[in-house]
Design a protein around this motif. Sequence first.
Motif, PDB file in Angstrom:
ATOM      1  N   VAL A 163      14.191  31.538  25.626  1.00  0.00           N
ATOM      2  CA  VAL A 163      14.262  30.133  25.220  1.00  0.00           C
ATOM      3  C   VAL A 163      14.500  30.033  23.716  1.00  0.00           C
ATOM      4  CG1 VAL A 163      13.009  27.942  25.133  1.00  0.00           C
ATOM      5  CG2 VAL A 163      12.800  29.414  27.135  1.00  0.00           C
ATOM      6  N   ASN A 164      13.792  30.845  22.949  1.00  0.00           N
ATOM      7  CA  ASN A 164      14.027  30.982  21.509  1.00  0.00           C
ATOM      8  C   ASN A 164      13.937  29.647  20.772  1.00  0.00           C
ATOM      9  OD1 ASN A 164      14.604  32.385  19.123  1.00  0.00           O
ATOM     10  ND2 ASN A 164      16.803  32.077  19.336  1.00  0.00           N
ATOM     11  N   ARG A 165      12.812  28.969  20.994  1.00  0.00           N
ATOM     12  CA  ARG A 165      12.541  27.711  20.282  1.00  0.00           C
ATOM     13  C   ARG A 165      11.203  27.822  19.575  1.00  0.00           C
ATOM     14  NH1 ARG A 165      15.351  22.813  22.258  1.00  0.00           N
ATOM     15  NH2 ARG A 165      13.751  21.781  21.019  1.00  0.00           N
ATOM     16  N   ASP A 166      11.109  27.196  18.401  1.00  0.00           N
ATOM     17  CA  ASP A 166       9.859  27.252  17.652  1.00  0.00           C
ATOM     18  C   ASP A 166       8.724  26.572  18.403  1.00  0.00           C
ATOM     19  OD1 ASP A 166      11.091  28.612  15.593  1.00  0.00           O
ATOM     20  OD2 ASP A 166      11.400  26.813  14.354  1.00  0.00           O
ATOM     21  N   ASN A 167       9.046  25.597  19.249  1.00  0.00           N
ATOM     22  CA  ASN A 167       7.990  24.852  19.933  1.00  0.00           C
ATOM     23  C   ASN A 167       7.754  25.329  21.366  1.00  0.00           C
ATOM     24  OD1 ASN A 167      10.416  23.693  20.892  1.00  0.00           O
ATOM     25  ND2 ASN A 167       9.458  21.674  21.191  1.00  0.00           N
ATOM     26  N   VAL A 168       8.134  26.567  21.661  1.00  0.00           N
ATOM     27  CA  VAL A 168       7.832  27.173  22.957  1.00  0.00           C
ATOM     28  C   VAL A 168       7.154  28.523  22.720  1.00  0.00           C
ATOM     29  CG1 VAL A 168       8.762  28.120  25.102  1.00  0.00           C
ATOM     30  CG2 VAL A 168       9.715  26.017  24.152  1.00  0.00           C
TER      31      VAL A 168
END
Length: 278
Positions: A163-168
């Motif tokens: 996913v590579n998201r700061d919020n995951v």
Amino acid sequence: MKVAFNQATTMKYSTLQNDLELCETYGYDYIEIRLDKLRDYLREHAAEDLKSFFDTHRIKPYAFNALEFVTFRDKAGYQQIIDDLQFLCQMGETLACSTIVVVPTFDIGDYTRSQIKEETARVLHELAELAQPYGARLALEFCGYPNCSVNTFDQAYDIVKEVNRDNVGIVLDCFHFHAMNSRIQDLQNADPTKLFVVHIDDCEDLPVGALRDHHRVWPGEGAIDLESILSTLREIGYRDMVSIELFRPEYWEWDVERTIRVAKETTENIVRKYFEIG
């Protein structure tokens, strides 16, 4: 290390208001708020009442628990997930609580690991996109049961990297880590900033694949190698929080104050061997 209380530990007979008052009495830093208990609270109170409590007391909200079975849903089911997410994001803005636990779906049939990864990453990305404007973050909780679509730490962590998201990020639950033989070397290689929530618990000594929530026991009283998990968390630089989460019916029958007191005592007794508390 901060200590949190997960409301599953008093799920049967207590309320959000009662848990908050007792957790404040026994010096918890945080509470993980169950979605069902939050809805019950809001039947007789306003969100501003809850905000006022947190504004005037030591204990603070850490996470909402949980959006359940978010993957492989039909259109109506997925819309309910989105509606619940929006509700929690709005509550999070009011309460200054930015973390939402999300749980993958069980009993999905004959999907391959690659299909599970693709679906879970897709859903997390979509939900995280909706949560982003609220400053909310999603914590994926793998569940250590054979019939859960994501049931080991490495599988969940691989999805979070995809996913590579700061919020995951990920929930590390010691019970689920132990229950399906997740590997300590995978935790050793993890980025501590991706560990959004750590659940501490222990369990009876059953074979791999046989453990269920009702087998959980107080930390330090069971078969989980908490020494390896906690020492590894210290080595990789994790210092944020641990949350006591049990689903044991025996403990639900206890006086609620006793449960909350013993939960705090047993958690601190094991955690302080590796971290400074507070």
